[in-house]
Design a protein around this motif. Structure first.
Motif, PDB file in Angstrom:
ATOM      1  N   LEU A 125      28.943  23.810  41.814  1.00 49.94           N
ATOM      2  CA  LEU A 125      27.554  23.532  41.678  1.00 49.94           C
ATOM      3  C   LEU A 125      26.974  23.804  40.236  1.00 49.94           C
ATOM      4  CD1 LEU A 125      25.307  22.124  43.207  1.00 49.94           C
ATOM      5  CD2 LEU A 125      24.631  24.491  43.921  1.00 49.94           C
ATOM      6  N   ALA A 126      26.233  23.287  39.538  1.00 50.00           N
ATOM      7  CA  ALA A 126      25.761  23.360  38.106  1.00 50.00           C
ATOM      8  C   ALA A 126      24.499  23.966  38.545  1.00 50.00           C
ATOM      9  CB  ALA A 126      25.710  22.243  37.279  1.00 50.00           C
ATOM     10  N   PHE A 127      23.999  25.031  38.246  1.00 49.28           N
ATOM     11  CA  PHE A 127      22.810  25.949  38.413  1.00 49.28           C
ATOM     12  C   PHE A 127      21.694  25.482  37.064  1.00 49.28           C
ATOM     13  CE2 PHE A 127      25.610  28.078  40.768  1.00 49.28           C
ATOM     14  CZ  PHE A 127      25.173  28.103  42.119  1.00 49.28           C
ATOM     15  N   LEU A 128      22.313  25.090  36.102  1.00 47.04           N
ATOM     16  CA  LEU A 128      21.436  24.990  34.693  1.00 47.04           C
ATOM     17  C   LEU A 128      21.663  23.800  34.342  1.00 47.04           C
ATOM     18  CD1 LEU A 128      21.655  28.471  32.892  1.00 47.04           C
ATOM     19  CD2 LEU A 128      19.848  27.548  34.229  1.00 47.04           C
ATOM     20  N   PRO A 129      20.689  22.723  33.701  1.00 52.42           N
ATOM     21  CA  PRO A 129      21.010  21.503  32.976  1.00 52.42           C
ATOM     22  C   PRO A 129      21.958  21.376  31.928  1.00 52.42           C
ATOM     23  CG  PRO A 129      18.862  22.323  32.653  1.00 52.42           C
ATOM     24  CD  PRO A 129      19.428  23.135  33.396  1.00 52.42           C
ATOM     25  N   LEU A 145      16.211  21.715  27.975  1.00 55.65           N
ATOM     26  CA  LEU A 145      15.947  23.094  27.181  1.00 55.65           C
ATOM     27  C   LEU A 145      14.784  23.708  27.956  1.00 55.65           C
ATOM     28  CD1 LEU A 145      16.617  24.845  25.046  1.00 55.65           C
ATOM     29  CD2 LEU A 145      15.141  23.800  23.498  1.00 55.65           C
ATOM     30  N   LEU A 146      13.569  22.839  28.232  1.00 54.64           N
ATOM     31  CA  LEU A 146      12.667  23.414  29.142  1.00 54.64           C
ATOM     32  C   LEU A 146      12.851  23.903  30.261  1.00 54.64           C
ATOM     33  CD1 LEU A 146       9.411  23.766  28.934  1.00 54.64           C
ATOM     34  CD2 LEU A 146       9.436  21.606  30.052  1.00 54.64           C
ATOM     35  N   ILE A 147      13.762  23.124  31.055  1.00 54.38           N
ATOM     36  CA  ILE A 147      14.233  23.553  32.354  1.00 54.38           C
ATOM     37  C   ILE A 147      14.922  24.765  32.475  1.00 54.38           C
ATOM     38  CG2 ILE A 147      15.637  22.982  34.424  1.00 54.38           C
ATOM     39  CD1 ILE A 147      14.974  19.969  33.813  1.00 54.38           C
ATOM     40  N   GLU A 148      15.963  24.800  31.328  1.00 58.06           N
ATOM     41  CA  GLU A 148      16.911  25.945  31.061  1.00 58.06           C
ATOM     42  C   GLU A 148      16.024  27.483  30.981  1.00 58.06           C
ATOM     43  OE1 GLU A 148      21.057  26.393  29.116  1.00 58.06           O
ATOM     44  OE2 GLU A 148      19.286  26.221  27.505  1.00 58.06           O
ATOM     45  N   THR A 149      15.091  27.034  29.991  1.00 59.66           N
ATOM     46  CA  THR A 149      14.069  28.125  29.527  1.00 59.66           C
ATOM     47  C   THR A 149      13.229  28.827  30.949  1.00 59.66           C
ATOM     48  OG1 THR A 149      13.876  27.264  27.398  1.00 59.66           O
ATOM     49  CG2 THR A 149      12.163  28.880  27.998  1.00 59.66           C
ATOM     50  N   CYS A 150      12.956  27.705  31.619  1.00 62.10           N
ATOM     51  CA  CYS A 150      11.884  28.218  32.768  1.00 62.10           C
ATOM     52  C   CYS A 150      12.975  29.126  33.649  1.00 62.10           C
ATOM     53  CB  CYS A 150      11.568  27.239  33.538  1.00 62.10           C
ATOM     54  SG  CYS A 150      10.141  26.335  32.510  1.00 62.10           S
ATOM     55  N   LEU A 151      14.139  28.676  33.791  1.00 61.31           N
ATOM     56  CA  LEU A 151      15.112  29.308  34.791  1.00 61.31           C
ATOM     57  C   LEU A 151      15.568  30.610  34.432  1.00 61.31           C
ATOM     58  CD1 LEU A 151      16.866  26.263  36.202  1.00 61.31           C
ATOM     59  CD2 LEU A 151      15.276  27.482  37.378  1.00 61.31           C
ATOM     60  N   LEU A 152      16.059  30.616  33.044  1.00 59.06           N
ATOM     61  CA  LEU A 152      16.615  31.651  32.479  1.00 59.06           C
ATOM     62  C   LEU A 152      15.689  32.819  31.925  1.00 59.06           C
ATOM     63  CD1 LEU A 152      19.733  30.817  30.208  1.00 59.06           C
ATOM     64  CD2 LEU A 152      19.596  31.757  32.263  1.00 59.06           C
TER      65      LEU A 152
END
Length: 195
Positions: A125-129, A145-152
């Protein structure tokens, strides 16, 4: 693959997790964990400039990361004799290994055990885009990039605060500010996904 921003953030987090480092002190040695965190992608230079085609991207293996971090540690010992100014071997190894982890979190298959085993390993399963290959002016690139930043970023900030044993009360205003900014980013990311 994960974005350059994610790899740099992981390297900086590991630099600031160092116990012997004085809080808030910047030093030239902070470049080493950052460089190691992005180093496995240096094989792109061979692809872009020399049109090399790798059967497997061996730079994305544990062996390569340990070899590179060992060389970086020897370089650090030579350049910064004082232990308080140089990163330790574990910081450098984790920085190089963070690249593999982030790439696996976006669903990439990696030859982790190369050269001993050529099988590529992946998470189901991929957790980051991950970073989009459509270019910096594309919508998908900035959305991912925005989604990855919000998660990481909250995860890296929590990791740093736990490692440095920061008390919640001392940094409450900063935490509230970061949570407010993070909430805004999550809301904006949700709007982007909905459209």
């Amino acid at each position: 693959m994960s974005s350059l921003l994610a790899h740099v953030a992981a390297g900086l987090t590991l630099h600031f997790c160092r116990r012997e480092q004085q809080a808030g002190r910047l030093h030239a040695s902070m470049a080493l964990p950052v460089m190691l965190a992005i180093a496995p992608d240096f094989d792109y230079f061979g692809i872009w400039f020399f049109h090399l085609r790798y059967v497997q991207r061996f730079t994305h293996s544990i062996f390569f990361c340990l070899l590179l971090s060992s060389l970086a540690y020897l370089f650090a010992r030579r350049c910064w004799p004082s232990p308080s100014t140089r990163p330790g071997f574990w910081v450098l190894s984790l920085a190089a290994g963070s690249h593999l982890l982030l790439d696996m979190l976006v669903g990439r298959a990696l030859p982790l055990l190369w050269p001993f085993v050529t099988t590529e390993f992946f998470l189901p399963l991929a957790f980051l885009p991950g970073a989009s290959h459509t270019g910096m002016i594309s919508y998908a690139f900035w959305r991912n990039l925005l989604i990855e930043t919000c998660l990481l970023l909250p995860v890296l900030a929590a990791m740093l605060s736990l490692w440095r044993r920061w008390t919640l009360r001392t940094y409450l205003p900063e935490i509230v500010l970061v949570l407010a900014m993070w909430s805004g980013l999550v809301w904006a990311g949700g709007k982007m996904l909905a459209s």
